[in-house]
Motif scaffolding. Structure first.
Motif, PDB file in Angstrom:
ATOM      1  N   GLU A  96      12.200   5.843  10.894  1.00  0.00           N
ATOM      2  CA  GLU A  96      11.421   6.789  11.584  1.00  0.00           C
ATOM      3  C   GLU A  96      12.205   7.235  12.740  1.00  0.00           C
ATOM      4  OE1 GLU A  96       7.330   5.325  11.669  1.00  0.00           O
ATOM      5  OE2 GLU A  96       7.106   6.102   9.833  1.00  0.00           O
ATOM      6  N   LYS A  97      12.906   6.240  13.587  1.00  0.00           N
ATOM      7  CA  LYS A  97      13.638   6.442  14.606  1.00  0.00           C
ATOM      8  C   LYS A  97      14.717   7.270  14.392  1.00  0.00           C
ATOM      9  CE  LYS A  97      12.484   2.471  17.523  1.00  0.00           C
ATOM     10  NZ  LYS A  97      12.720   0.990  17.960  1.00  0.00           N
ATOM     11  N   SER A  98      15.374   7.186  13.251  1.00  0.00           N
ATOM     12  CA  SER A  98      16.254   7.932  12.902  1.00  0.00           C
ATOM     13  C   SER A  98      16.033   9.335  12.274  1.00  0.00           C
ATOM     14  CB  SER A  98      17.461   7.204  11.680  1.00  0.00           C
ATOM     15  OG  SER A  98      17.741   5.932  12.078  1.00  0.00           O
ATOM     16  N   GLY A  99      14.494   9.641  12.345  1.00  0.00           N
ATOM     17  CA  GLY A  99      14.179  10.921  11.811  1.00  0.00           C
ATOM     18  C   GLY A  99      13.902  11.010  10.369  1.00  0.00           C
ATOM     19  N   GLY A 100      13.795   9.710   9.488  1.00  0.00           N
ATOM     20  CA  GLY A 100      13.407   9.585   8.131  1.00  0.00           C
ATOM     21  C   GLY A 100      11.860   9.469   8.089  1.00  0.00           C
ATOM     22  N   ARG A 101      11.400   9.725   6.954  1.00  0.00           N
ATOM     23  CA  ARG A 101       9.984   9.660   6.776  1.00  0.00           C
ATOM     24  C   ARG A 101       9.708   8.537   5.444  1.00  0.00           C
ATOM     25  NH1 ARG A 101       6.094  13.409   3.328  1.00  0.00           N
ATOM     26  NH2 ARG A 101       8.076  13.511   1.897  1.00  0.00           N
ATOM     27  N   ILE A 102       8.691   7.825   5.648  1.00  0.00           N
ATOM     28  CA  ILE A 102       8.203   6.686   4.903  1.00  0.00           C
ATOM     29  C   ILE A 102       7.138   7.445   3.827  1.00  0.00           C
ATOM     30  CG2 ILE A 102       7.287   4.599   4.643  1.00  0.00           C
ATOM     31  CD1 ILE A 102      10.199   4.314   5.626  1.00  0.00           C
ATOM     32  N   ILE A 103       7.183   7.142   2.619  1.00  0.00           N
ATOM     33  CA  ILE A 103       6.205   7.394   1.711  1.00  0.00           C
ATOM     34  C   ILE A 103       5.867   6.221   1.088  1.00  0.00           C
ATOM     35  CG2 ILE A 103       7.030   9.948   1.583  1.00  0.00           C
ATOM     36  CD1 ILE A 103       8.041   9.065  -1.343  1.00  0.00           C
ATOM     37  N   GLY A 104       4.700   6.239   0.457  1.00  0.00           N
ATOM     38  CA  GLY A 104       4.139   5.299  -0.420  1.00  0.00           C
ATOM     39  C   GLY A 104       3.280   4.132   0.153  1.00  0.00           C
ATOM     40  N   VAL A 105       2.344   4.603   1.245  1.00  0.00           N
ATOM     41  CA  VAL A 105       1.692   3.631   1.717  1.00  0.00           C
ATOM     42  C   VAL A 105       0.698   3.117   0.760  1.00  0.00           C
ATOM     43  CG1 VAL A 105       1.810   4.630   4.116  1.00  0.00           C
ATOM     44  CG2 VAL A 105      -0.058   5.160   2.470  1.00  0.00           C
ATOM     45  N   THR A 106       0.172   1.755   1.070  1.00  0.00           N
ATOM     46  CA  THR A 106      -0.717   0.989   0.377  1.00  0.00           C
ATOM     47  C   THR A 106      -1.922   0.478   0.975  1.00  0.00           C
ATOM     48  OG1 THR A 106       0.594  -0.918   0.218  1.00  0.00           O
ATOM     49  CG2 THR A 106       0.907   0.619  -1.674  1.00  0.00           C
ATOM     50  N   SER A 107      -2.812   0.184   0.337  1.00  0.00           N
ATOM     51  CA  SER A 107      -3.961  -0.503   0.847  1.00  0.00           C
ATOM     52  C   SER A 107      -3.694  -1.921   1.347  1.00  0.00           C
ATOM     53  CB  SER A 107      -5.345  -0.375   0.149  1.00  0.00           C
ATOM     54  OG  SER A 107      -6.376  -0.977   0.811  1.00  0.00           O
TER      55      SER A 107
ATOM     56  N   LYS B  79      -3.942   0.050   5.923  1.00  0.00           N
ATOM     57  CA  LYS B  79      -2.664   0.626   5.400  1.00  0.00           C
ATOM     58  C   LYS B  79      -1.291  -0.010   5.545  1.00  0.00           C
ATOM     59  CE  LYS B  79      -5.185   4.101   3.550  1.00  0.00           C
ATOM     60  NZ  LYS B  79      -5.448   4.106   2.219  1.00  0.00           N
ATOM     61  N   PHE B  80      -0.663  -0.367   4.427  1.00  0.00           N
ATOM     62  CA  PHE B  80       0.813  -0.763   4.612  1.00  0.00           C
ATOM     63  C   PHE B  80       1.757   0.231   4.658  1.00  0.00           C
ATOM     64  CE2 PHE B  80      -0.878  -4.904   2.827  1.00  0.00           C
ATOM     65  CZ  PHE B  80      -0.674  -5.887   3.758  1.00  0.00           C
ATOM     66  N   CYS B  81       2.954   0.240   5.184  1.00  0.00           N
ATOM     67  CA  CYS B  81       3.750   1.328   4.958  1.00  0.00           C
ATOM     68  C   CYS B  81       4.667   1.346   3.801  1.00  0.00           C
ATOM     69  CB  CYS B  81       4.694   1.172   6.359  1.00  0.00           C
ATOM     70  SG  CYS B  81       5.935  -0.332   6.190  1.00  0.00           S
ATOM     71  N   GLY B  82       4.188   0.626   2.841  1.00  0.00           N
ATOM     72  CA  GLY B  82       4.738   0.609   1.622  1.00  0.00           C
ATOM     73  C   GLY B  82       3.734  -0.377   0.854  1.00  0.00           C
ATOM     74  N   LEU B  83       4.558  -1.307  -0.313  1.00  0.00           N
ATOM     75  CA  LEU B  83       3.912  -1.919  -1.192  1.00  0.00           C
ATOM     76  C   LEU B  83       4.418  -3.403  -0.935  1.00  0.00           C
ATOM     77  CD1 LEU B  83       2.514  -2.668  -3.885  1.00  0.00           C
ATOM     78  CD2 LEU B  83       4.626  -2.251  -5.172  1.00  0.00           C
ATOM     79  N   CYS B  84       3.445  -4.214  -0.658  1.00  0.00           N
ATOM     80  CA  CYS B  84       3.493  -5.539  -0.326  1.00  0.00           C
ATOM     81  C   CYS B  84       3.501  -6.181  -1.548  1.00  0.00           C
ATOM     82  CB  CYS B  84       2.498  -6.066   0.837  1.00  0.00           C
ATOM     83  SG  CYS B  84       3.145  -5.450   2.426  1.00  0.00           S
ATOM     84  N   ILE B  85       4.129  -7.262  -1.907  1.00  0.00           N
ATOM     85  CA  ILE B  85       4.130  -8.059  -3.160  1.00  0.00           C
ATOM     86  C   ILE B  85       4.051  -9.644  -2.737  1.00  0.00           C
ATOM     87  CG2 ILE B  85       5.093  -8.889  -5.270  1.00  0.00           C
ATOM     88  CD1 ILE B  85       4.185  -6.017  -5.417  1.00  0.00           C
ATOM     89  N   ASP B  86       3.233 -10.172  -3.163  1.00  0.00           N
ATOM     90  CA  ASP B  86       2.893 -11.895  -2.908  1.00  0.00           C
ATOM     91  C   ASP B  86       2.773 -12.520  -4.203  1.00  0.00           C
ATOM     92  OD1 ASP B  86       2.730 -14.202  -2.338  1.00  0.00           O
ATOM     93  OD2 ASP B  86       0.836 -13.853  -0.834  1.00  0.00           O
TER      94      ASP B  86
ATOM     95  N   ASP C  54       2.272  -6.790 -11.243  1.00  0.00           N
ATOM     96  CA  ASP C  54       2.460  -5.640 -12.376  1.00  0.00           C
ATOM     97  C   ASP C  54       1.744  -4.545 -12.038  1.00  0.00           C
ATOM     98  OD1 ASP C  54       4.505  -7.092 -13.489  1.00  0.00           O
ATOM     99  OD2 ASP C  54       3.139  -7.738 -15.248  1.00  0.00           O
ATOM    100  N   GLU C  55       0.049  -4.678 -11.838  1.00  0.00           N
ATOM    101  CA  GLU C  55      -0.481  -3.457 -11.634  1.00  0.00           C
ATOM    102  C   GLU C  55      -0.380  -2.845 -10.522  1.00  0.00           C
ATOM    103  OE1 GLU C  55      -3.937  -1.039 -12.336  1.00  0.00           O
ATOM    104  OE2 GLU C  55      -2.632  -2.388 -13.622  1.00  0.00           O
ATOM    105  N   ARG C  56       0.012  -3.765  -9.325  1.00  0.00           N
ATOM    106  CA  ARG C  56       0.366  -3.121  -7.974  1.00  0.00           C
ATOM    107  C   ARG C  56       1.637  -2.202  -8.190  1.00  0.00           C
ATOM    108  NH1 ARG C  56      -1.037  -8.513  -4.185  1.00  0.00           N
ATOM    109  NH2 ARG C  56      -3.004  -7.778  -3.840  1.00  0.00           N
ATOM    110  N   ILE C  57       2.440  -2.604  -8.836  1.00  0.00           N
ATOM    111  CA  ILE C  57       3.822  -1.860  -8.972  1.00  0.00           C
ATOM    112  C   ILE C  57       3.399  -0.774  -9.594  1.00  0.00           C
ATOM    113  CG2 ILE C  57       6.106  -1.727 -10.061  1.00  0.00           C
ATOM    114  CD1 ILE C  57       6.259  -4.876  -9.195  1.00  0.00           C
ATOM    115  N   ARG C  58       2.675  -0.776 -10.911  1.00  0.00           N
ATOM    116  CA  ARG C  58       2.339   0.328 -11.768  1.00  0.00           C
ATOM    117  C   ARG C  58       1.724   1.567 -10.835  1.00  0.00           C
ATOM    118  NH1 ARG C  58      -1.489   2.679 -13.826  1.00  0.00           N
ATOM    119  NH2 ARG C  58      -2.968   1.056 -13.484  1.00  0.00           N
ATOM    120  N   GLU C  59       0.781   1.055 -10.116  1.00  0.00           N
ATOM    121  CA  GLU C  59       0.015   1.946  -9.285  1.00  0.00           C
ATOM    122  C   GLU C  59       0.827   2.677  -8.227  1.00  0.00           C
ATOM    123  OE1 GLU C  59      -3.505  -0.050  -7.899  1.00  0.00           O
ATOM    124  OE2 GLU C  59      -4.281   0.067  -9.911  1.00  0.00           O
ATOM    125  N   TRP C  60       1.689   1.919  -7.585  1.00  0.00           N
ATOM    126  CA  TRP C  60       2.475   2.485  -6.457  1.00  0.00           C
ATOM    127  C   TRP C  60       3.581   3.496  -7.137  1.00  0.00           C
ATOM    128  CZ3 TRP C  60       7.662   1.397  -5.019  1.00  0.00           C
ATOM    129  CH2 TRP C  60       8.190   1.830  -3.785  1.00  0.00           C
TER     130      TRP C  60
END
Length: 86
Positions: free
Chosen positions: A24-35, A52-59, A68-74
């Motif tokens: 974001e400091k470089s002017g980019g944009r992040i997409i794909g937030v998750t709960s 909201k996470f700024c992306g997909l977190c996997i544990d 698998d379900e989290r990845i599929r939905e994201w």
């Protein structure tokens, strides 16, 4: 991002938040937030806004059965963001 929400609950997926800030400091944009719902942690730099996470977190250590379900939905969500006709 990958993390262990129990052993590293005070810094769960922090790397995602660090990368987000640099992008974001470089002017980019992040997409794909998750709960953040369904995760159990105290703090994370990956939390973009409340709930909201700024992306997909996997544990894979604590919740491998949800990966698998989290990845599929994201992937489905970001595919529609990038290609609305899909």
């Amino acid at each position: 991002g990958c993390g262990d929400q129990e052993d590293y609950g005070d810094s769960f997926c922090d790397g995602m938040g660090i990368i987000r800030s640099l992008v974001e400091k470089s002017g980019g944009r992040i997409i794909g937030v998750t709960s953040t719902e369904g995760y159990h942690f105290e703090a994370s730099q990956a939390v973009r806004e409340p709930g909201k996470f700024c992306g997909l977190c996997i544990d894979e250590d604590r919740q491998p059965e949800l990966t698998d379900e989290r990845i599929r939905e994201w992937v489905e969500r970001i595919t529609h963001m990038l290609h609305p006709s899909f």
